[in-house]
Design an enzyme around this catalytic site. Structure first.
Site, short mmCIF file in Angstrom:
data_model
loop_
_atom_site.label_atom_id
_atom_site.label_comp_id
_atom_site.label_asym_id
_atom_site.label_seq_id
_atom_site.Cartn_x
_atom_site.Cartn_y
_atom_site.Cartn_z
N VAL A 105 -1.37 7.99 -2.80
CA VAL A 105 0.18 7.82 -2.62
C VAL A 105 0.88 8.94 -2.66
O VAL A 105 1.93 8.71 -1.78
CB VAL A 105 0.50 6.78 -3.64
N ALA A 144 0.51 19.48 -7.79
CA ALA A 144 -0.65 19.17 -8.68
C ALA A 144 -1.79 18.62 -8.51
O ALA A 144 -1.04 16.88 -7.90
CB ALA A 144 -0.45 18.78 -9.90
N GLU A 146 10.12 1.31 -7.71
CA GLU A 146 9.98 0.72 -6.62
C GLU A 146 8.44 0.15 -6.33
O GLU A 146 8.40 -0.63 -6.29
CB GLU A 146 11.23 1.01 -5.36
N GLY A 159 -8.62 2.35 -0.48
CA GLY A 159 -7.06 3.13 -1.37
C GLY A 159 -6.72 1.81 -2.55
O GLY A 159 -5.53 2.72 -2.27
N GLU A 201 -6.76 0.22 -8.29
CA GLU A 201 -6.90 1.02 -9.51
C GLU A 201 -7.73 1.28 -9.60
O GLU A 201 -9.25 1.56 -8.72
CB GLU A 201 -6.38 0.47 -10.44
N ASP A 246 -3.27 -5.45 -13.34
CA ASP A 246 -2.30 -5.31 -12.70
C ASP A 246 -1.30 -5.69 -12.55
O ASP A 246 -0.51 -5.60 -12.51
CB ASP A 246 -3.03 -4.34 -11.44
N LYS A 289 2.54 -6.04 -13.17
CA LYS A 289 3.88 -5.57 -12.34
C LYS A 289 4.61 -6.93 -12.83
O LYS A 289 5.97 -6.95 -12.30
CB LYS A 289 3.14 -6.03 -10.97
N GLY A 324 -1.78 0.40 -0.15
CA GLY A 324 -2.39 1.52 0.50
C GLY A 324 -0.89 2.24 0.89
O GLY A 324 -0.34 2.99 0.17
P1 NDP Z 1 -5.46 8.19 -6.38
O1 NDP Z 1 -6.19 8.16 -7.56
O2 NDP Z 1 -5.79 8.40 -4.92
O3 NDP Z 1 -4.50 9.59 -6.62
C1 NDP Z 1 -4.65 10.05 -7.71
C2 NDP Z 1 -4.49 11.51 -7.75
O4 NDP Z 1 -3.97 12.63 -9.43
C3 NDP Z 1 -5.05 12.71 -7.19
O5 NDP Z 1 -4.71 13.51 -6.66
C4 NDP Z 1 -5.95 13.09 -9.10
O6 NDP Z 1 -5.98 14.88 -8.26
C5 NDP Z 1 -4.19 13.62 -9.34
N1 NDP Z 1 -4.38 13.61 -10.78
C6 NDP Z 1 -5.73 13.15 -11.11
N2 NDP Z 1 -5.22 14.01 -12.61
C7 NDP Z 1 -4.36 14.72 -12.42
C8 NDP Z 1 -4.55 15.37 -13.60
N3 NDP Z 1 -4.85 15.47 -15.02
N4 NDP Z 1 -3.65 16.82 -13.49
C9 NDP Z 1 -3.55 16.87 -11.85
N5 NDP Z 1 -3.94 16.03 -10.67
C10 NDP Z 1 -4.50 14.51 -11.55
O7 NDP Z 1 -4.53 7.24 -7.34
P2 NDP Z 1 -3.39 6.69 -6.25
O8 NDP Z 1 -2.68 7.42 -5.29
O9 NDP Z 1 -3.77 5.35 -5.37
O10 NDP Z 1 -1.83 5.66 -7.29
C11 NDP Z 1 -1.38 6.49 -8.00
C12 NDP Z 1 -0.20 5.81 -8.89
O11 NDP Z 1 0.52 4.83 -7.86
C13 NDP Z 1 -1.16 4.59 -9.99
O12 NDP Z 1 -0.17 4.64 -10.63
C14 NDP Z 1 -0.78 3.01 -9.11
O13 NDP Z 1 -1.23 2.25 -9.97
C15 NDP Z 1 0.22 3.66 -8.35
N6 NDP Z 1 0.13 2.52 -7.07
C16 NDP Z 1 -1.31 3.10 -5.95
C17 NDP Z 1 -1.02 1.49 -5.07
C18 NDP Z 1 -2.10 2.54 -3.97
O14 NDP Z 1 -2.34 1.24 -2.97
N7 NDP Z 1 -3.49 2.83 -3.84
C19 NDP Z 1 -0.21 1.11 -5.13
C20 NDP Z 1 1.22 0.70 -5.47
C21 NDP Z 1 0.94 1.83 -6.34
P3 NDP Z 1 -7.62 14.62 -7.44
O15 NDP Z 1 -7.69 14.42 -5.87
O16 NDP Z 1 -8.07 15.97 -7.04
O17 NDP Z 1 -8.38 14.03 -8.10
N1 HSE Z 2 -3.82 -2.05 -6.87
C1 HSE Z 2 -3.09 -2.30 -6.52
C2 HSE Z 2 -3.39 -3.35 -5.87
C3 HSE Z 2 -2.09 -1.42 -6.39
O1 HSE Z 2 -4.48 -3.95 -5.19
O2 HSE Z 2 -2.13 -4.54 -5.54
C4 HSE Z 2 -0.80 -1.38 -5.45
O3 HSE Z 2 0.02 -1.69 -6.99
#
Ligand code: NDP
Ligand code: HSE
Length: 437
Positions: free
Chosen positions: A14, A43, A129, A187, A190, A201, A205, A302
């Site tokens: 994301v 970060a 959102e 991607g 979770e 999850d 929601k 996604g």
């Molecule tokens: P990812 O695992 O892809 O990304 C998480 C990011 O956080 C990575 O870049 C990771 O770093 C970084 N991170 C984790 N721990 C630390 C730390 N201690 N210090 C600094 N950086 C850190 O997760 P997503 O992008 O999939 O999800 C992010 C959020 O969005 C979650 O809350 C998820 O539930 C929510 N979400 C996700 C969706 C999806 O489709 N994936 C849809 C809707 C919501 P590094 O990359 O270096 O490991």
């Molecule tokens: N893991 C979640 C899903 C990401 O598959 O719906 C979106 O919130």
């Protein structure tokens, strides 16, 4: 006017999508927000990891505190996930008077009451959102678009991973584990994919949706949650034979006795639009007293679909940066002092129809005994199918659809049926919702 400076926590699916959308649509976003929005700092854990986005011009760090405490940053975008470190960082950002945008449903569902109270005190926004149904602007639709209605109930397919798994199992006969692996690679899933398949999850929601629909506090612990890992291809096929689709549904309904708040696999008549929402797509059906049924559909997970919602929140924050905090849209749709204490109904008190499947010995009297047990509890049967035993087996699959009954009565009946000598194994129970207007 100077662009608004934002700091990004997390550069994964994301976070990367957000950087890409902000860059690609910068001009359009500035026209909408009235000023540019720039991510100046970000970060992540591992700065050498390949990224889906171009981080040129962004100061990178492995320490999220550097971002949160940077005095130039006005908005903190939390995309790390989880409710440990993420909560500390969000609370610190609020404490320092920064606005927050997050996609983190676990954080909002479990700690939203505390977070919003802190934000209210500091006069900052916490926008979320992207936390529900990925790219679908469902929070805004309920909180603002339907503000003239009494919401009666809403039901949604609100986990993309789970819906993707159920669809691939049904359409392509693929195995559960194999599809889950693909969802992780894409991607969608979770960090801990049991959150997706066990309904946690979706419960996060649904907790959020219920709160903004009915003006009640966030009560994640009171949500009834059941996953999809026990759904078999047989159940999917039998449901279709009966004219239904199995979907992993989150449902919340206001009743005279309290609020239903439940996530479980559900049979839905196949003629309903929502029954035909497939793959990673999500949909939320909302019933308002004035508008009637409304349906919201789109990608539930996604990188860019979710980034679409994150960036929309950034635009909202940029627009209100100069407005009076007292006149902003309340976090949970209702004014903080008007939140109601409607109780959440115990699952035993919920009333719904059921699909039951059981393995029965193929001999006289078994079906009669099952129907007697149901009849004794006023559970009436809508349909019944008995499948021929497969070769070499003396057990037949019996499938029943019942009319609406209280869950406590069904629990009693299932216990009695499972105790019958001629019934083998557990009875599979899937709830049925007609989702009629
Ligand atoms: P990812 O695992 O892809 O990304 C998480 C990011 O956080 C990575 O870049 C990771 O770093 C970084 N991170 C984790 N721990 C630390 C730390 N201690 N210090 C600094 N950086 C850190 O997760 P997503 O992008 O999939 O999800 C992010 C959020 O969005 C979650 O809350 C998820 O539930 C929510 N979400 C996700 C969706 C999806 O489709 N994936 C849809 C809707 C919501 P590094 O990359 O270096 O490991
Ligand atoms: N893991 C979640 C899903 C990401 O598959 O719906 C979106 O919130």
């Amino acid at each position: 006017m100077e662009p608004v400076k934002a700091g990004l926590l997390g550069l994964g699916t994301v976070g990367g999508g957000t950087v890409n959308v902000l860059r690609r649509n910068a001009e359009e976003i500035e026209r909408r927000a009235g000023r540019g929005i720039r991510i100046t700092h970000a970060a992540a854990r591992d700065l050498d990891k390949p990224r889906i986005c171009d981080t040129t011009g962004i100061t990178l760090t492995t320490d999220p505190q550097d971002v949160v405490s940077n005095p130039d940053i006005q908005i903190v975008i939390e995309l790390i996930g989880g409710d440990g470190l993420a909560k500390d960082l969000v609370m610190q950002a609020i404490e320092q008077g920064k606005h927050v945008v997050t996609a983190n449903k676990a954080l909002i569902a479990k700690h939203g009451n505390e977070i919003f109270a802190a934000a209210q005190k500091k006069g900052v926004m916490v926008a979320f959102e992207a936390a529900v149904a990925g790219g679908i602007p469902i929070i805004k639709a309920i909180r603002e678009g339907l503000a003239g209605n009494q919401i009666q109930w809403l039901a949604g397919i609100i986990n993309g991973t789970g819906n993707f798994i159920l669809t691939e199992m049904r359409d392509k006969g693929r195995e559960f584990e194999d599809v889950l692996k693909e969802a992780q690679e894409l991607g969608y899933a979770e960090a801990d994919p049991t959150f997706d398949v066990e309904g946690i999850d979706a419960a996060h929601k649904l907790t959020i949706l219920s709160s903004i629909a009915f003006g009640i506090p966030l009560q994640f612990e009171a949500t009834y949650t059941e996953g999809i890992s026990n759904i078999t291809r047989e159940d999917v096929a039998y449901a279709e034979e009966l004219g239904y689709r199995i979907k992993h549904l989150g449902l919340t309904r206001r009743t005279d006795k309290g609020v239903e708040l439940r996530v479980h696999p559900t049979l839905i008549p196949e003629r309903r639009l929502i029954a035909n929402v497939d793959g990673v797509m999500n949909a939320v059906l909302v019933m308002g007293d004035a508008v009637g049924p409304t349906l919201y559909y789109g990608a539930g997970a996604g990188d860019e679909p979710t980034a679409s919602a994150v960036v929309a929140d950034l635009v909202d924050v940029a627009r209100v940066l100069t407005s009076d905090p007292e006149n902003r849209v309340p976090h949970l749709a209702f004014q903080p002092d008007a939140i109601s204490d409607l109780p959440i109904l115990d699952m035993e008190a919920v009333e719904t129809a059921y699909y039951l499947r059981m393995q029965a010995e193929d001999k006289p009297g078994v079906l009669a005994e099952v129907t007697r047990i149901l009849g004794d509890r006023d559970i009436s049967i809508e349909a019944i199918i008995q499948k021929e035993p497969t070769e070499g087996s003396d057990k037949a699959n019996v499938i029943l659809l019942t009319h609406v009954v209280r869950e406590s009565k069904m629990n009693e009946a299932i216990e009695k049926i499972e105790a019958m000598k001629s019934i083998h194994g557990d009875v599979t129970r899937i709830r049925v919702e007609s989702l009629k207007a």
